[in-house]
Structure formats: structure tokens, C-alpha cells
Design a protein around this motif. Structure first.
Motif, short mmCIF file in Angstrom:
data_model
loop_
_atom_site.label_atom_id
_atom_site.label_comp_id
_atom_site.label_asym_id
_atom_site.label_seq_id
_atom_site.Cartn_x
_atom_site.Cartn_y
_atom_site.Cartn_z
N ASP A 34 0.82 -1.21 0.00
CA ASP A 34 0.00 0.00 0.00
C ASP A 34 0.86 1.26 0.00
OD1 ASP A 34 -2.22 -1.59 0.02
OD2 ASP A 34 -2.55 -1.44 2.21
N GLN A 35 1.95 1.24 0.76
CA GLN A 35 2.84 2.39 0.79
C GLN A 35 3.49 2.61 -0.58
OE1 GLN A 35 5.57 1.51 3.95
NE2 GLN A 35 4.22 2.36 5.55
N LEU A 36 3.91 1.52 -1.22
CA LEU A 36 4.50 1.65 -2.54
C LEU A 36 3.51 2.23 -3.54
CD1 LEU A 36 6.82 1.16 -4.52
CD2 LEU A 36 5.95 -1.18 -4.83
N ALA A 37 2.27 1.76 -3.48
CA ALA A 37 1.25 2.31 -4.38
C ALA A 37 1.04 3.80 -4.13
CB ALA A 37 -0.07 1.55 -4.19
N GLY A 38 1.03 4.19 -2.85
CA GLY A 38 0.87 5.61 -2.54
C GLY A 38 2.01 6.45 -3.06
N TYR A 39 3.25 5.96 -2.90
CA TYR A 39 4.41 6.70 -3.40
C TYR A 39 4.39 6.80 -4.92
CZ TYR A 39 6.58 6.69 1.22
OH TYR A 39 6.85 6.91 2.53
N LEU A 40 3.92 5.76 -5.58
CA LEU A 40 3.84 5.81 -7.03
C LEU A 40 2.82 6.85 -7.49
CD1 LEU A 40 4.07 2.03 -7.99
CD2 LEU A 40 5.83 3.79 -8.25
N PHE A 41 1.74 6.98 -6.75
CA PHE A 41 0.72 7.96 -7.12
C PHE A 41 1.23 9.40 -6.95
CE2 PHE A 41 -2.59 4.58 -6.59
CZ PHE A 41 -3.19 4.76 -7.83
N ILE A 42 2.00 9.65 -5.90
CA ILE A 42 2.48 11.01 -5.67
C ILE A 42 3.84 11.28 -6.31
CG2 ILE A 42 1.24 11.14 -3.49
CD1 ILE A 42 3.89 10.78 -2.04
N ALA A 43 4.42 10.26 -6.96
CA ALA A 43 5.73 10.43 -7.57
C ALA A 43 5.75 11.53 -8.63
CB ALA A 43 6.21 9.11 -8.16
N PRO A 44 4.77 11.62 -9.54
CA PRO A 44 4.82 12.72 -10.52
C PRO A 44 4.84 14.11 -9.87
CG PRO A 44 3.25 11.05 -11.20
CD PRO A 44 3.64 10.70 -9.81
N GLN A 45 4.03 14.29 -8.82
CA GLN A 45 4.01 15.59 -8.14
C GLN A 45 5.34 15.85 -7.44
OE1 GLN A 45 1.76 17.93 -8.24
NE2 GLN A 45 2.86 19.30 -6.84
#
Length: 319
Positions: A34-45
Motif C-alpha cells: 500500500d505504501q509503494l502504491a501511494g508513493y507511485l501515485f504522488i511520484a509525478p508531483q
């Protein structure tokens, strides 16, 4: 040939299956996934902020410690010399005064007019949709085109003075008088962006419960008292948002000054961003221009923090 019985099948040794490595089970837990998915979502920003915000800020601070002459190709370390120049600059107090006057006037007129228009357009009247469109349309107009048109209107023989002459009033040269140049620039910027704050206030007003006004009317409160005791506290979070946006925008004004007055007459409308532009791109003092950028960043940061800290005293739900 012997046929296997049920008992022999039940007692047959089970074939061991290969269990996943203990290390893999430890690493790929559901929480870590879940943490990895969250980091991937905010990675572009995060990447965008790092490349276009934090990296330029660091470079500006680095440049402020150097003397950079692009024409001569010189880039020499100067230490705190640019900051000492900042303290000794005789033009800087006037620039900061003009910046403060522009920001104060813009914030006061913009927020007041936007709130007034939002209250009026929140009433159930005919034509409110048309007026909302008219007041918001300047927001989407090109800033340079808007400023050029107003430059023609504010000339000595422009449309504003032409309209005043019809009623027997001899208008001033709006952009060449020290008393009127700053007011003219403020008015142009207010009319350009007042529609955005108006829409934000209008959305906040439509979220105020009607029952509060009905209860206040039963208690004998007039419209003005309802406005100060009900409307303003309920939309105070939006007031905080619009004030921060407007203050930051007022400190970053450039195109209006460059097109309308070029910082004149004299230095009466030379705000900090335009002065920064002059030092860096006209006088080629890029190191000192970077120092002025650091000063601008510090002013914006301090004012934003002050507004955010003061919210507990007057913003609804924050006390």
C-alpha cells in the motif's frame, strides 16, 4: 495389481510444497504494498516539485552568492557581497514601499469587491448567470492583451478621459501622474482577477445553511448584523484562502507594470519583481537579481506563515 484403498490414500505422506522465502514474506507485506502504491501515485508531483520548485530555489540561492556577468562570461564567487549590496541599495526602500502600496491596495479592493459581487449575485434575481459570466470572463483573457487594451484606455487622450469629457470632466494623464499611476495599475489588476475570488466567495456563500438566517431573523437581527455574525464567520476559510492567493499574486506582479508604466513615473510603480527584472536582464547583474529573488521568496514565505498562524483567531472551525 493392488488397488489403493481409502485408508492407504489417507495415510500416504503429503508431498511438501515449496513455501515462499521468509525474506520475501517479510518485505512484501500488505502495508508495504500500500505504501509503494501511494508513493507511485504522488511520484509525478514530487518529481515536478523537485525539478521545477526546489531545484530552482537552490540554484537561485547559489547564484546569489556569485557575481555573474553573462556578457563577459564571468561567474565568480562573491560570498555575502550581494546581500551587503541589498542592505546598502538606496533604491530598495522606495521599491519596497511601492510593492507594499500595490499589494495593500490590490488585496483590499480585490477582496472587498469580490465579496460584494458574490453577495449580490447570490440573490435570486434575473440575469445573475449573465453577470457571473461577465465578471468572470476577464480571468480567462490573456493578461498581456488585457493590459494593452487598458493602456490605450488610460492614455491622456484615451477612452477613459474621452468618456469623462462627455460629462464635462477633464481627466488626468492616468499613467504619467505619480498620484494616479499606482491607482491605475491596481484598478487594472483588480478588474482582471476579481472574478476568480468572486466565484470562490459565491461557492462559499451557497454552502451557508439557510436555517441560520431564518433563526437570526426571528431573533430580530437585521441583514447587516446577519452578514457580520453569520456570513463572514461561515465563509472565513474561503476568505483565508483568497487572501493568501491574492497576497502572493500581488507580490509577483510584473506584466502590468512592464506594459503600463515601466516602473514610472520615476520609480513610483517600480515593484520588487520589476526591479528584479531591471537588475538581472537590463543591467545584467544576475547575482544581485538572484539576491532580490531570495528577498522576494522570504517576504512571501513570512506573509504566508503569518496569515496561516493568525487563522486560529478568526477562521471558523480553527479556534
Amino acid at each position: 495389481m493392488a488397488i489403493p484403498t481409502k485408508a492407504s490414500v489417507d495415510t500416504a505422506p503429503a508431498v511438501p510444497t515449496e513455501a515462499p522465502p521468509r525474506t520475501a514474506r517479510f518485505i512484501w507485506t500488505s502495508r508495504r504494498r500500500d505504501q509503494l502504491a501511494g508513493y507511485l501515485f504522488i511520484a509525478p508531483q514530487l518529481i515536478g516539485s523537485a525539478v521545477f520548485v526546489f531545484l530552482p530555489l537552490g540554484l537561485v540561492f547559489w547564484y546569489s552568492l556569485h557575481e555573474w556577468n553573462v556578457l563577459a562570461g564571468a561567474f565568480d564567487y562573491a560570498g555575502a557581497a550581494n546581500y551587503q549590496h541589498l542592505l546598502d541599495d538606496p533604491a530598495l526602500p522606495g521599491v519596497l514601499t511601492a510593492t507594499g502600496a500595490f499589494s495593500a491596495g490590490l488585496v483590499a479592493f480585490n477582496l472587498s469587491l469580490a465579496l460584494l459581487l458574490a453577495v449580490l449575485l447570490n440573490q435570486r434575481m434575473r440575469g445573475t448567470v449573465l453577470f457571473r459570466t461577465l465578471f468572470f470572463s476577464p480571468v480567462v483573457v490573456s493578461l498581456v492583451a488585457w493590459t494593452i487594451v487598458w493602456g490605450f484606455l488610460l492614455q491622456d487622450n484615451g477612452g477613459i478621459n474621452g468618456a469623462l469629457q462627455l460629462v464635462g470632466v477633464d481627466g488626468p494623464n492616468w499613467l504619467r501622474g505619480e498620484a494616479t499611476a499606482m491607482l491605475s495599475v491596481i484598478a487594472v489588476q483588480v478588474f482582471k482577477n476579481v472574478g476568480l475570488n468572486m466565484v470562490l466567495f459565491l461557492a462559499a456563500l451557497q454552502g451557508v445553511p439557510h436555517e441560520l438566517y431564518e433563526a437570526a431573523s426571528l431573533d430580530g437581527a437585521g441583514r447587516l448584523r446577519q452578514f457580520w455574525r453569520i456570513t463572514v464567520p461561515m465563509i472565513s476559510p474561503t476568505i483565508l484562502l483568497t487572501s493568501i492567493i491574492t497576497v502572493v499574486g500581488s507580490l509577483q506582479v510584473f506584466a502590468q507594470i512592464a506594459v503600463l508604466t515601466q516602473g514610472g513615473p520615476g520609480t513610483s510603480t517600480t515593484v520588487l519583481v520589476y526591479y528584479l527584472y531591471q537588475q538581472a536582464f537590463q543591467f545584467h547583474q544576475f547575482g544581485y537579481g538572484a539576491t532580490l529573488s531570495v528577498l522576494l521568496f522570504a517576504i512571501v514565505l513570512v506573509l504566508t506563515i503569518v496569515q496561516w498562524q493568525l487563522r486560529r483567531r478568526w477562521v471558523f472551525h480553527e479556534s
